[in-house]
Motif scaffolding. Sequence first.
Motif, short mmCIF file in Angstrom:
data_model
loop_
_atom_site.label_atom_id
_atom_site.label_comp_id
_atom_site.label_asym_id
_atom_site.label_seq_id
_atom_site.Cartn_x
_atom_site.Cartn_y
_atom_site.Cartn_z
N SER A 78 -3.74 -10.63 5.88
CA SER A 78 -4.09 -10.00 4.60
C SER A 78 -4.48 -8.54 4.76
O SER A 78 -4.48 -7.79 3.78
N GLY A 98 -7.46 -7.62 5.49
CA GLY A 98 -8.85 -7.49 5.06
C GLY A 98 -9.85 -7.73 6.17
O GLY A 98 -9.48 -7.88 7.35
N CYS A 127 -0.09 -0.97 3.03
CA CYS A 127 0.27 -2.37 2.81
C CYS A 127 1.80 -2.50 2.80
O CYS A 127 2.49 -1.71 2.15
N THR A 175 0.48 -8.27 -0.95
CA THR A 175 -0.84 -7.87 -1.46
C THR A 175 -1.82 -7.84 -0.30
O THR A 175 -1.97 -8.83 0.43
N CYS A 176 -2.48 -6.70 -0.10
CA CYS A 176 -3.40 -6.54 1.03
C CYS A 176 -4.83 -6.42 0.51
O CYS A 176 -5.06 -5.88 -0.58
N THR A 177 -5.78 -6.87 1.30
CA THR A 177 -7.18 -6.91 0.88
C THR A 177 -8.06 -5.94 1.65
O THR A 177 -9.28 -6.06 1.63
N GLY A 182 -6.54 -1.58 -1.17
CA GLY A 182 -5.27 -2.29 -1.06
C GLY A 182 -4.49 -2.03 0.20
O GLY A 182 -3.31 -2.37 0.29
#
Length: 562
Positions: free
Chosen positions: A178, A180, A364, A369-371, A375
């Motif tokens: 992700s 994140g 990203c 979708t990146c956290t 983003g």
Amino acid sequence: MGTFLGFAVTATLLFCMAQGEVLFYDFVVNETPIEMLCETNRSVLIVNGLFPGPEIRAHKGDTIYVNVTNLGPYGITIHWHGVRQIRYPWSDGPEYVTQCPIPTNSSFLQKIKLTEEEGTLWWHAHSDWSRATIHGPIIILPVNDTNYPYKFDEQHTIVISEWYARDTKDIIDEALESGGDPDLSVAYTINGQPGDSYSCSNGSAYNITVVQGKTYLLRIIHSGLNEEMFFGIAEHNLTVVGMDGAYLKPLNIEYLMITPGQTMDVLVTANQILGRYYMVFSPFVDTSAPSNENVTRGIFQYNGTYNHSETPVLPELPGFTNKSDAGNFTIQLRSLNSEEHPSTVPTNITRNITITVSVNQQPCPANQTCTGPDGSMHSASLNNISFLAPSISILQAYYNNLLGVYNETFPDEPSFVFDYTGNVSALGEAAIVGNEVLMINYNEEVEIRFQGTNLGAAENHPMHLHGYSFYVVGMGDGNFSDSYVSDYNLVDPPYVNTVGLPKNGWTSIRFKADNPGVWFMHCHLERHASWGMNTVFIVGDGKEKHQKVYPPPSYMPPCTVS
């Protein structure tokens, strides 16, 4: 304690291979249920059913063979942290650097060559985040057990760890996917016990029972993944006498600051009134990144007649964010530099290297979708290169002259010079992703200047070098200047394998490149290492036979099995 196999005949045959005795241990890695903080039906990977894992105890100059059997669900590796492994990187352990992971239901006989090390070191898994629960002490005694440069009556080993609520491989795999932040640990443990400050800990705490007037050697190992620690014992002074398997000049102090990867040998004299006193590990947090700000407590309790039901006394430790107290501890450390344990600081530097240490952000990928921040995806780098390990071992590729596995292009200095610790808001935070390695000639006298940067969530970085200990000759805040060289300590700097690079500061180290092989260098905060704050040093062979890497063992874990 670890399983010790007394193969007397084999030991006799192998004795000529070692300076001292030859010892054998069996390590079996398996998923085992552990009851912690009311968790139920939870199993974790541990060695020989122990958390922390079994202790290895040897003498200076011994050779140790550890047969590691992996019965876990995925491949693992084991690293012998702080052991130089002279000319024998084959058992050093970092995955895809010196070996591929040991596959499930297979074994790897690892050879640990002790030479100059004396004091407290440790071993741990060096694959994914499995070292959270796969770790244990290495106690290296003087040759005849008695010639310590200090006196004590008894000794105890204290291992500080971080406990996670979920499988740590799942945590880091999900975070890397992700982009994140990975989950935080939910507790700290002392020798596997969270202490009585946590709900549902059943009031349990690791305790040491002491006799008034006696002096105790505490061998402290920080095996945690992501948080640095202050440590103290209420109303008792500490005397630091060793670090990372080498002796120090005795340093009398009220508290320690210890980073993941470091070990410290500490004397404490039971010279207070009879009672119970808390010994506390409390995080040092100098970053805006998420952190676990819990503490863990053990009990230093006197033997004798008094009210044992009274609440123990708490120590006064620096606050979580007290950067000055953290730095003030570190800069006081000095090597013993005695006739028996001299300092040999390199003074004819033939290789000067500057390495910037940064937390970065990567864009990203498309259709994902990146956290991470805004983003993006979290990243980290050395000299703006975010290390990506290959799918086979760099050591095996180097030894067998395989092309295309790595690039010999890691630079001796940053490609772009800027105000590293100033306002960097106008700079892009993306790094080059690659598997560049740094080539060093045999016997070069090397100085590395680590330079922290203000990119991303800046913080203190514990930098660890495999295959070497090094002298920490200088340290300070802000950007390094050549004018600081005249203030270096070239007489008795600490000789360590892991050093804290101050947040937005610099640290200079020196070593002689007398150990040929492939050696990992990385931040010992696991989230940073997972994001790419690593590189590899390849030290070439010397001209003489005794200056070359030993041939590999007959079996290395295969690189075709995950």
